[in-house]
Motif scaffolding. Structure first.
Motif, PDB file in Angstrom:
ATOM      1  N   ASP A  95       3.852  -0.569  10.447  1.00 54.09           N
ATOM      2  CA  ASP A  95       3.000   0.470   9.848  1.00 54.09           C
ATOM      3  C   ASP A  95       3.417   0.851   8.441  1.00 54.09           C
ATOM      4  OD1 ASP A  95       0.939   1.022  11.742  1.00 54.09           O
ATOM      5  OD2 ASP A  95       2.458   1.901  13.053  1.00 54.09           O
ATOM      6  N   SER A  96       3.913  -0.093   7.669  1.00 53.01           N
ATOM      7  CA  SER A  96       4.260   0.223   6.280  1.00 53.01           C
ATOM      8  C   SER A  96       2.992   0.529   5.496  1.00 53.01           C
ATOM      9  CB  SER A  96       4.992  -0.951   5.633  1.00 53.01           C
ATOM     10  OG  SER A  96       4.120  -2.048   5.476  1.00 53.01           O
ATOM     11  N   ALA A  97       3.110   1.418   4.517  1.00 52.33           N
ATOM     12  CA  ALA A  97       1.961   1.794   3.700  1.00 52.33           C
ATOM     13  C   ALA A  97       1.404   0.596   2.950  1.00 52.33           C
ATOM     14  CB  ALA A  97       2.352   2.897   2.716  1.00 52.33           C
ATOM     15  N   HIS A  98       2.294  -0.225   2.390  1.00 50.77           N
ATOM     16  CA  HIS A  98       1.779  -1.346   1.604  1.00 50.77           C
ATOM     17  C   HIS A  98       1.089  -2.373   2.497  1.00 50.77           C
ATOM     18  CE1 HIS A  98       4.540  -4.696   2.519  1.00 50.77           C
ATOM     19  NE2 HIS A  98       5.529  -3.836   2.494  1.00 50.77           N
ATOM     20  N   GLY A  99       1.502  -2.495   3.740  1.00 51.39           N
ATOM     21  CA  GLY A  99       0.820  -3.401   4.652  1.00 51.39           C
ATOM     22  C   GLY A  99      -0.610  -2.970   4.904  1.00 51.39           C
ATOM     23  N   HIS A 100      -0.799  -1.680   5.215  1.00 57.70           N
ATOM     24  CA  HIS A 100      -2.152  -1.158   5.455  1.00 57.70           C
ATOM     25  C   HIS A 100      -3.024  -1.273   4.205  1.00 57.70           C
ATOM     26  CE1 HIS A 100      -1.426   0.267   9.469  1.00 57.70           C
ATOM     27  NE2 HIS A 100      -0.461   1.097   9.101  1.00 57.70           N
ATOM     28  N   LEU A 101      -2.471  -0.928   3.047  1.00 62.56           N
ATOM     29  CA  LEU A 101      -3.301  -0.893   1.841  1.00 62.56           C
ATOM     30  C   LEU A 101      -3.542  -2.286   1.283  1.00 62.56           C
ATOM     31  CD1 LEU A 101      -2.004   2.376   0.164  1.00 62.56           C
ATOM     32  CD2 LEU A 101      -4.047   2.009   1.553  1.00 62.56           C
ATOM     33  N   HIS A 102      -2.609  -3.201   1.462  1.00 62.11           N
ATOM     34  CA  HIS A 102      -2.870  -4.590   1.100  1.00 62.11           C
ATOM     35  C   HIS A 102      -4.014  -5.129   1.968  1.00 62.11           C
ATOM     36  CE1 HIS A 102      -0.890  -8.741   0.033  1.00 62.11           C
ATOM     37  NE2 HIS A 102      -2.089  -8.602  -0.481  1.00 62.11           N
ATOM     38  N   HIS A 103      -3.999  -4.778   3.236  1.00 62.67           N
ATOM     39  CA  HIS A 103      -5.086  -5.129   4.148  1.00 62.67           C
ATOM     40  C   HIS A 103      -6.409  -4.576   3.621  1.00 62.67           C
ATOM     41  CE1 HIS A 103      -6.168  -6.201   8.458  1.00 62.67           C
ATOM     42  NE2 HIS A 103      -7.260  -5.598   8.032  1.00 62.67           N
ATOM     43  N   HIS A 130       4.578  13.103   0.249  1.00 63.32           N
ATOM     44  CA  HIS A 130       5.380  14.299   0.019  1.00 63.32           C
ATOM     45  C   HIS A 130       4.549  15.334  -0.733  1.00 63.32           C
ATOM     46  CE1 HIS A 130       9.170  12.299   1.218  1.00 63.32           C
ATOM     47  NE2 HIS A 130       8.616  11.222   0.700  1.00 63.32           N
ATOM     48  N   ALA A 131       5.069  16.550  -0.841  1.00 60.05           N
ATOM     49  CA  ALA A 131       4.357  17.611  -1.559  1.00 60.05           C
ATOM     50  C   ALA A 131       4.127  17.250  -3.022  1.00 60.05           C
ATOM     51  CB  ALA A 131       5.141  18.919  -1.455  1.00 60.05           C
ATOM     52  N   ALA A 136       5.709   7.575   0.869  1.00 53.82           N
ATOM     53  CA  ALA A 136       6.802   6.982   1.638  1.00 53.82           C
ATOM     54  C   ALA A 136       6.404   5.574   2.070  1.00 53.82           C
ATOM     55  CB  ALA A 136       7.118   7.838   2.858  1.00 53.82           C
ATOM     56  N   HIS A 137       7.384   4.805   2.480  1.00 52.06           N
ATOM     57  CA  HIS A 137       7.121   3.439   2.926  1.00 52.06           C
ATOM     58  C   HIS A 137       6.576   3.407   4.345  1.00 52.06           C
ATOM     59  CE1 HIS A 137       8.030  -0.847   3.847  1.00 52.06           C
ATOM     60  NE2 HIS A 137       7.931  -1.010   2.541  1.00 52.06           N
ATOM     61  N   ASN A 145       9.065   5.847  -1.377  1.00 49.63           N
ATOM     62  CA  ASN A 145       8.553   4.568  -1.882  1.00 49.63           C
ATOM     63  C   ASN A 145       7.215   4.801  -2.580  1.00 49.63           C
ATOM     64  OD1 ASN A 145       6.595   2.116  -1.120  1.00 49.63           O
ATOM     65  ND2 ASN A 145       8.663   1.296  -1.371  1.00 49.63           N
ATOM     66  N   ALA A 146       6.970   4.091  -3.675  1.00 47.30           N
ATOM     67  CA  ALA A 146       5.791   4.347  -4.505  1.00 47.30           C
ATOM     68  C   ALA A 146       4.579   3.485  -4.151  1.00 47.30           C
ATOM     69  CB  ALA A 146       6.140   4.130  -5.975  1.00 47.30           C
ATOM     70  N   ASP A 147       4.686   2.604  -3.160  1.00 40.12           N
ATOM     71  CA  ASP A 147       3.599   1.657  -2.891  1.00 40.12           C
ATOM     72  C   ASP A 147       2.251   2.352  -2.675  1.00 40.12           C
ATOM     73  OD1 ASP A 147       5.399  -0.386  -3.094  1.00 40.12           O
ATOM     74  OD2 ASP A 147       5.532  -0.790  -0.950  1.00 40.12           O
TER      75      ASP A 147
END
Length: 241
Positions: A95-103, A130-131, A136-137, A145-147
């Motif tokens: 469930d990494s953010a970059h995995g979902h958004l790359h998808h 975050h506020a 986050a990753h 993480n900035a992804d």
């Protein structure tokens, strides 16, 4: 990914170095073609015998779809169908953010708005931010993480406007859950600024080209040539999209 990147680099070098163009293009032609696996999906590895790892956050073998335009539904429909099958089979792993958004980015290029919306929802509902709006990753703000922070704008643009130096696609992957909105000041790859406003009844796009150029306009209604003149605003109204 390596093969797509190498092909792109060689063809780009050929465009900028006419004296070496034939040699560079001949070298590109020697690269192996994309491989389709037994599941009908674009294979992760070109080397025979290497199997796909479907439950993985990376989709680097779909690099030809995004960010390149090597594989798309218009010029390479068979490869696009294989790429879409690969996307269908891909899991989210951790469930990494970059995995979902790359998808989401690849789904947008392949015109699946609901798949884009699902991937966006996984990030927007997963407590990734975050506020400060830095991301986050992983869910629940685990691993700074900035992804996601950097990718969200690209996802929104890709589902609304896609362009190449010779093509404009309007609303290619708009999910049903976003019936109205606006995108202002985006730049196209053929040298024009674009404002887009849409409602359930109509979409209006205003193009402000900086150079005169003919592009192919694609909407849900079909395809037509669009002649743009530098310095002249061009207004497009879509009644059905």
């Amino acid at each position: 990914m390596d093969l797509s990147a190498a092909r792109h680099a060689l063809h780009t070098a050929a465009d900028y170095h006419p004296g070496d163009a034939d040699r560079l293009r001949a070298l590109a032609d020697r690269l192996p073609p994309h491989r389709i696996n037994d599941d009908g999906a674009l294979a992760e590895w070109a080397w025979p015998g290497l199997e796909d790892t479907y439950d993985h956050r990376h989709l680097s073998h779909l690099y030809g779809v995004w960010p390149l335009d090597e594989i798309n539904p218009y010029d390479t429909p068979d490869l696009a169908a294989a790429a879409y099958r690969a996307l269908e089979l891909r899991g989210a792993e951790n469930d990494s953010a970059h995995g979902h958004l790359h998808h989401a980015l690849i789904a947008a290029r392949l015109r699946d708005g609901e798949r884009v919306a699902h991937a966006l929802g996984q990030v927007l509902k997963g407590d990734f931010f975050h506020a400060s709006l830095m991301s986050a990753h992983y869910p629940n703000r685990r691993t700074y993480n900035a992804d996601a922070a950097h990718t969200l704008p690209a996802v929104l643009i890709e589902m609304l406007v896609q362009s190449t130096p010779d093509r404009l696609v309007l609303l290619p992957a708009l999910p049903d859950r976003y019936p109205s909105g606006q995108l202002l000041g985006v730049r196209t790859r053929f040298g024009a600024a674009l404002d887009l406003i849409w409602t359930p009844q109509q979409a209006t796009a205003v193009l402000r080209p900086t150079r005169s150029h003919r592009v192919e306009l694609r909407t849900s209604s079909g395809t037509e040539p669009l002649d743009l003149v530098a310095g002249e605003d061009h207004v497009l109204r879509l009644e059905a999209w």
